[in-house]
Design a protein around this motif. Structure first.
Motif, PDB file in Angstrom:
ATOM      1  N   ALA A   1       0.814  -1.215   0.000  1.00 59.54           N
ATOM      2  CA  ALA A   1       0.000   0.000   0.000  1.00 59.54           C
ATOM      3  C   ALA A   1       0.845   1.261   0.000  1.00 59.54           C
ATOM      4  CB  ALA A   1      -0.923   0.000   1.214  1.00 59.54           C
ATOM      5  N   GLY A   2       2.155   1.096   0.006  1.00 55.83           N
ATOM      6  CA  GLY A   2       3.035   2.257   0.004  1.00 55.83           C
ATOM      7  C   GLY A   2       3.172   2.899   1.358  1.00 55.83           C
ATOM      8  N   LEU A   3       2.865   2.174   2.428  1.00 54.69           N
ATOM      9  CA  LEU A   3       2.925   2.731   3.786  1.00 54.69           C
ATOM     10  C   LEU A   3       4.221   2.302   4.461  1.00 54.69           C
ATOM     11  CD1 LEU A   3      -0.725   1.998   4.931  1.00 54.69           C
ATOM     12  CD2 LEU A   3       0.212   4.217   4.306  1.00 54.69           C
ATOM     13  N   GLY A   4       4.914   3.263   5.009  1.00 54.08           N
ATOM     14  CA  GLY A   4       6.111   2.986   5.786  1.00 54.08           C
ATOM     15  C   GLY A   4       5.879   3.358   7.241  1.00 54.08           C
ATOM     16  N   GLU A   5       6.377   2.535   8.159  1.00 57.34           N
ATOM     17  CA  GLU A   5       6.179   2.788   9.581  1.00 57.34           C
ATOM     18  C   GLU A   5       7.326   3.627  10.141  1.00 57.34           C
ATOM     19  OE1 GLU A   5       4.158  -0.848  11.653  1.00 57.34           O
ATOM     20  OE2 GLU A   5       5.561  -1.625  10.152  1.00 57.34           O
ATOM     21  N   TRP A   6       7.020   4.427  11.151  1.00 56.23           N
ATOM     22  CA  TRP A   6       8.035   5.263  11.780  1.00 56.23           C
ATOM     23  C   TRP A   6       7.736   5.406  13.279  1.00 56.23           C
ATOM     24  CZ3 TRP A   6       6.225   9.603  14.216  1.00 56.23           C
ATOM     25  CH2 TRP A   6       4.957  10.052  13.828  1.00 56.23           C
ATOM     26  N   ARG A   7       8.786   5.741  14.017  1.00 61.42           N
ATOM     27  CA  ARG A   7       8.638   6.017  15.450  1.00 61.42           C
ATOM     28  C   ARG A   7       9.618   7.112  15.830  1.00 61.42           C
ATOM     29  NH1 ARG A   7       6.869   3.190  20.068  1.00 61.42           N
ATOM     30  NH2 ARG A   7       7.845   3.940  21.998  1.00 61.42           N
ATOM     31  N   TRP A   8       9.132   8.047  16.630  1.00 61.96           N
ATOM     32  CA  TRP A   8       9.989   9.132  17.106  1.00 61.96           C
ATOM     33  C   TRP A   8      10.052   9.074  18.627  1.00 61.96           C
ATOM     34  CZ3 TRP A   8       8.444  13.414  20.157  1.00 61.96           C
ATOM     35  CH2 TRP A   8       9.448  14.392  20.362  1.00 61.96           C
TER      36      TRP A   8
ATOM     37  N   SER B   1       6.758   9.696  23.004  1.00 56.62           N
ATOM     38  CA  SER B   1       7.122   9.291  21.646  1.00 56.62           C
ATOM     39  C   SER B   1       5.911   9.470  20.747  1.00 56.62           C
ATOM     40  CB  SER B   1       7.605   7.836  21.629  1.00 56.62           C
ATOM     41  OG  SER B   1       6.553   6.965  22.021  1.00 56.62           O
ATOM     42  N   MET B   2       6.132   9.253  19.472  1.00 52.43           N
ATOM     43  CA  MET B   2       5.049   9.225  18.491  1.00 52.43           C
ATOM     44  C   MET B   2       5.305   8.079  17.540  1.00 52.43           C
ATOM     45  SD  MET B   2       4.037  13.177  17.522  1.00 52.43           S
ATOM     46  CE  MET B   2       5.715  13.758  17.287  1.00 52.43           C
ATOM     47  N   VAL B   3       4.233   7.438  17.107  1.00 55.40           N
ATOM     48  CA  VAL B   3       4.340   6.347  16.149  1.00 55.40           C
ATOM     49  C   VAL B   3       3.343   6.604  15.029  1.00 55.40           C
ATOM     50  CG1 VAL B   3       5.102   4.658  17.855  1.00 55.40           C
ATOM     51  CG2 VAL B   3       2.659   4.969  17.434  1.00 55.40           C
ATOM     52  N   GLY B   4       3.588   6.008  13.870  1.00 52.95           N
ATOM     53  CA  GLY B   4       2.662   6.196  12.763  1.00 52.95           C
ATOM     54  C   GLY B   4       3.165   5.606  11.479  1.00 52.95           C
ATOM     55  N   VAL B   5       2.521   5.968  10.414  1.00 54.07           N
ATOM     56  CA  VAL B   5       2.880   5.515   9.079  1.00 54.07           C
ATOM     57  C   VAL B   5       2.993   6.735   8.176  1.00 54.07           C
ATOM     58  CG1 VAL B   5       1.847   3.230   9.298  1.00 54.07           C
ATOM     59  CG2 VAL B   5       0.453   5.143   8.470  1.00 54.07           C
ATOM     60  N   ILE B   6       3.749   6.546   7.089  1.00 55.98           N
ATOM     61  CA  ILE B   6       3.961   7.621   6.121  1.00 55.98           C
ATOM     62  C   ILE B   6       3.762   7.051   4.725  1.00 55.98           C
ATOM     63  CG2 ILE B   6       6.460   7.218   5.944  1.00 55.98           C
ATOM     64  CD1 ILE B   6       6.800  10.259   5.736  1.00 55.98           C
ATOM     65  N   GLN B   7       3.251   7.887   3.809  1.00 58.80           N
ATOM     66  CA  GLN B   7       2.950   7.432   2.450  1.00 58.80           C
ATOM     67  C   GLN B   7       3.254   8.558   1.469  1.00 58.80           C
ATOM     68  OE1 GLN B   7      -1.200   6.573   1.854  1.00 58.80           O
ATOM     69  NE2 GLN B   7      -0.830   5.207   0.130  1.00 58.80           N
ATOM     70  N   ASP B   8       3.845   8.190   0.359  1.00 62.86           N
ATOM     71  CA  ASP B   8       4.105   9.147  -0.718  1.00 62.86           C
ATOM     72  C   ASP B   8       2.875   9.185  -1.617  1.00 62.86           C
ATOM     73  OD1 ASP B   8       4.887  10.600  -2.913  1.00 62.86           O
ATOM     74  OD2 ASP B   8       6.849   9.642  -3.121  1.00 62.86           O
ATOM     75  N   ILE B   9       2.150  10.310  -1.592  1.00 63.06           N
ATOM     76  CA  ILE B   9       0.917  10.424  -2.385  1.00 63.06           C
ATOM     77  C   ILE B   9       1.080  11.427  -3.531  1.00 63.06           C
ATOM     78  CG2 ILE B   9      -0.546   9.778  -0.444  1.00 63.06           C
ATOM     79  CD1 ILE B   9      -1.246  12.767  -0.131  1.00 63.06           C
ATOM     80  N   THR B  10       2.328  11.682  -3.927  1.00 67.35           N
ATOM     81  CA  THR B  10       2.574  12.684  -4.982  1.00 67.35           C
ATOM     82  C   THR B  10       1.818  12.342  -6.255  1.00 67.35           C
ATOM     83  OG1 THR B  10       4.776  13.001  -4.051  1.00 67.35           O
ATOM     84  CG2 THR B  10       4.368  13.886  -6.256  1.00 67.35           C
ATOM     85  N   THR B  11       1.943  11.090  -6.711  1.00 67.98           N
ATOM     86  CA  THR B  11       1.282  10.688  -7.953  1.00 67.98           C
ATOM     87  C   THR B  11      -0.226  10.802  -7.829  1.00 67.98           C
ATOM     88  OG1 THR B  11       3.087   9.162  -8.431  1.00 67.98           O
ATOM     89  CG2 THR B  11       1.034   8.818  -9.627  1.00 67.98           C
TER      90      THR B  11
END
Length: 571
Positions: A119-126, A213-223
């Protein structure tokens, strides 16, 4: 440890005590990994078996999945009561470590990770303590960074403007205060190009309640954004084009017999206010469409459905706002869910072509009128040539008379052309012929040799040409032989509009005084024939002439045809 357990060590052995008292479930399998050799208390409690009842049982009794579930993974195990339990299994040789997991952890499987990547989702944590972001492989590729704990927020935010940073900070702060997830789309610079990122996140509070902390996902929606903007741009261009062309856009859903009107022109064309709603096929065919046009429209709809072609129909509709009949053209195409299935909806456009049809009819009428005028004009020229030739005594006299008559004819047509082949002012026709001979006064003043008196009357083209020619002949005869051939003669012209006929009856009087003595002509020239024949034949006029010695007089009564408004493009 597996070898130690297999030898059934003493109960007071510290290793056995550690095995039994472990907080996680422990299982030791036989050499062929089919039988449970030992199981601790935590495992019995976890899956609801009485203490000491698991050793000696086949491991398959505990598995709700295939034996492959013995591999390290999240899996289902069967409880003593037959229900299933989500567990995480880790393995070291023939020893299994079994832990319960909550539903969120159970859902977060390796397959889910693959789905996130797809789905183009990447996970991240800060982490607030370190200020670093930990990125999954997919998130790292999106941001152009190495995976893992590789980048600080201070470094990452350099791709954002101060205004955007303030906006995002407000969104995150509001969500953190409310304890809810947040989401935002933001442009940023990655590897020298601008991309649009969609970020979803959740603030995680620490033991003291402050954000840790913060957690989540990121997605490139440029197209996706570019595609959306292009669709919006195309939609805007389409709407501008249809607005300029005054086209109404509609959808008709066949099963429900309901229409959706996409723009305001549909409401204008049908004379509906928004609160009136739209119309379906039944109402359109039975109430709105003109009865004479219904059979053809029904036939066109059936043909388009049968042949899967473009629907093109035209007809007259009664506009709701004022009850006026308007002519429309409609074009559309039926859409099907699959080949061979009945159409689901019709998408099309409608144009009000009433004014265009009227213009086309007017143009056709003008062309026919032009042909008629040209034919009559050529016949008039032919008559002028023949009659002038028969009455001329020399080439010079022929040329003078012929040119004068052609000029008069041309002037009359010029007046008509300036008024779109419609009307010519009677006064203007008189002024054109009489001005060269003397000053004209509208009130018949003594200083003028010529007086004109009468109301403003516009002559339709079919009588303006012969009357203009008659005025030319009267003026020419007066200049050669009558009141305008000396210095004392006068010409008085008056006219009135009497009731009668479709547009009234013109009563025209031409009186000459003060000229040479008058005598009836010895032979009939062109002017006489024009006055007696053309006026009577083409104008249906009653003409009376009097050659009294004191001066020539002509009286004419002619019905004025009604104005043909269809020849006037301004009407």
């Amino acid at each position: 440890m597996s070898e130690w357990v297999a030898q059934d060590p003493a109960a007071d052995d510290p290793y056995r005590i550690g095995f039994d008292e472990a907080a996680v479930g422990l299982v030791v399998l036989s050499a062929d990994e089919t039988v449970i050799v030992a199981a601790n208390r935590a495992l019995h409690d976890l899956i609801g078996w009485a203490p000491g009842t698991l050793p000696g049982r086949a491991i398959a009794e505990l598995l709700a999945e295939a034996p492959g579930g013995l591999q390290a993974s999240l899996q289902f195990w069967r409880r003593a009561d037959g229900s299933s339990l989500d567990v995480r299994v880790r393995r070291a040789g023939r020893t299994l470590v079994v832990e319960s997991v909550d539903v969120d952890t159970a859902a977060h499987s390796e397959a889910n990770s693959e789905a996130l990547a797809a789905a183009g989702l990447g996970e991240w944590r800060w982490d607030r303590a370190t200020g670093l972001l930990t990125l999954s492989r997919r998130a790292a590729r999106i941001l152009g960074r190495p995976p893992g704990r590789s980048v600080s927020w201070d470094e990452l935010k350099t791709g954002l403007s101060e205004t955007e940073l303030a906006r995002l900070g407000a969104i995150i702060a509001e969500a953190g205060a409310a304890g809810t997830p947040y989401q935002f789309d933001t442009p940023t610079t990655v590897a020298g190009r601008t991309v649009i990122l969609r970020v979803r996140g959740q603030v995680v509070a620490g033991p003291d309640g402050a954000p840790a902390s913060m957690v989540g996902v990121i997605q490139d929606i440029t197209t996706r954004v570019e595609a959306r903007d292009e669709i919006l741009s195309r939609d805007q261009r389409l709407r501008v084009a249809t607005t300029i062309a005054k086209l109404g856009i509609f959808e008709w859903h066949m099963l429900e017999d309901q229409a959706i009107w996409e723009n305001e022109h549909m409401y204008e064309i049908f004379g509906h206010a928004p609160e009136d709603g739209t119309i379906g096929k039944a109402e359109f065919l039975n109430d709105i469409l003109h009865p004479e046009d219904r059979p053809a429209v029904r036939k066109a709809i059936s043909r388009a459905l049968r042949e899967d072609g473009i629907l093109q129909i035209g007809g007259r509709i009664r506009r709701k706002s004022d009850g006026a009949w308007r002519t429309i053209d409609m074009a559309g195409r039926f859409e099907r869910d699959a080949p061979g299935r009945l159409p689901r909806r019709l998408i099309g456009v409608v144009a009000d072509v009433t004014d265009r049809r009227l213009a086309e009819e007017r143009q056709s009428l003008l062309i026919r009128e032009l042909h008629h005028r040209v034919k009559n004009t050529l016949a008039t020229v032919q008559a002028i040539v023949g009659s002038t030739a028969r009455t001329a005594s020399s080439i010079e006299s022929f040329y003078e008379a012929f040119v004068g008559r052609i000029k008069s004819l041309a002037h009359t047509h010029s007046v008509l052309t300036e008024d779109t082949w419609q009307m010519a002012s009677l006064e203007n026709l008189l002024l054109n012929e009489l001005k060269p001979y003397a000053e004209v006064t509208a009130d018949g003043g003594a200083e003028g040799r010529i007086s004109l008196s009468g109301p403003a009357i516009d002559l339709p083209s079919e009588i303006a040409v012969p009357i203009g020619m008659a005025i030319h002949e009267l003026t020419t005869n007066a200049a050669k032989y009558g009141a305008l051939s000396n210095r004392t003669g006068r010409v008085a012209v008056d006219w009135t509009l009497e009731p009668g006929g479709p547009a009234g009856i013109l009563r025209f009087s031409w009186r000459e005084t003060g000229g040479p003595p008058v005598a009836p002509p010895s032979r009939q020239g062109f002017g006489s024939r024009l006055l007696q024949r053309v006026l009577i034949a083409q104008v249906q006029a009653e003409v009376t002439t009097d050659y009294a010695p004191g001066g020539f007089t002509l009286t004419m009564r002619a019905p004025i045809p009604p104005r043909n408004d269809s020849l006037n493009p301004l009407v």
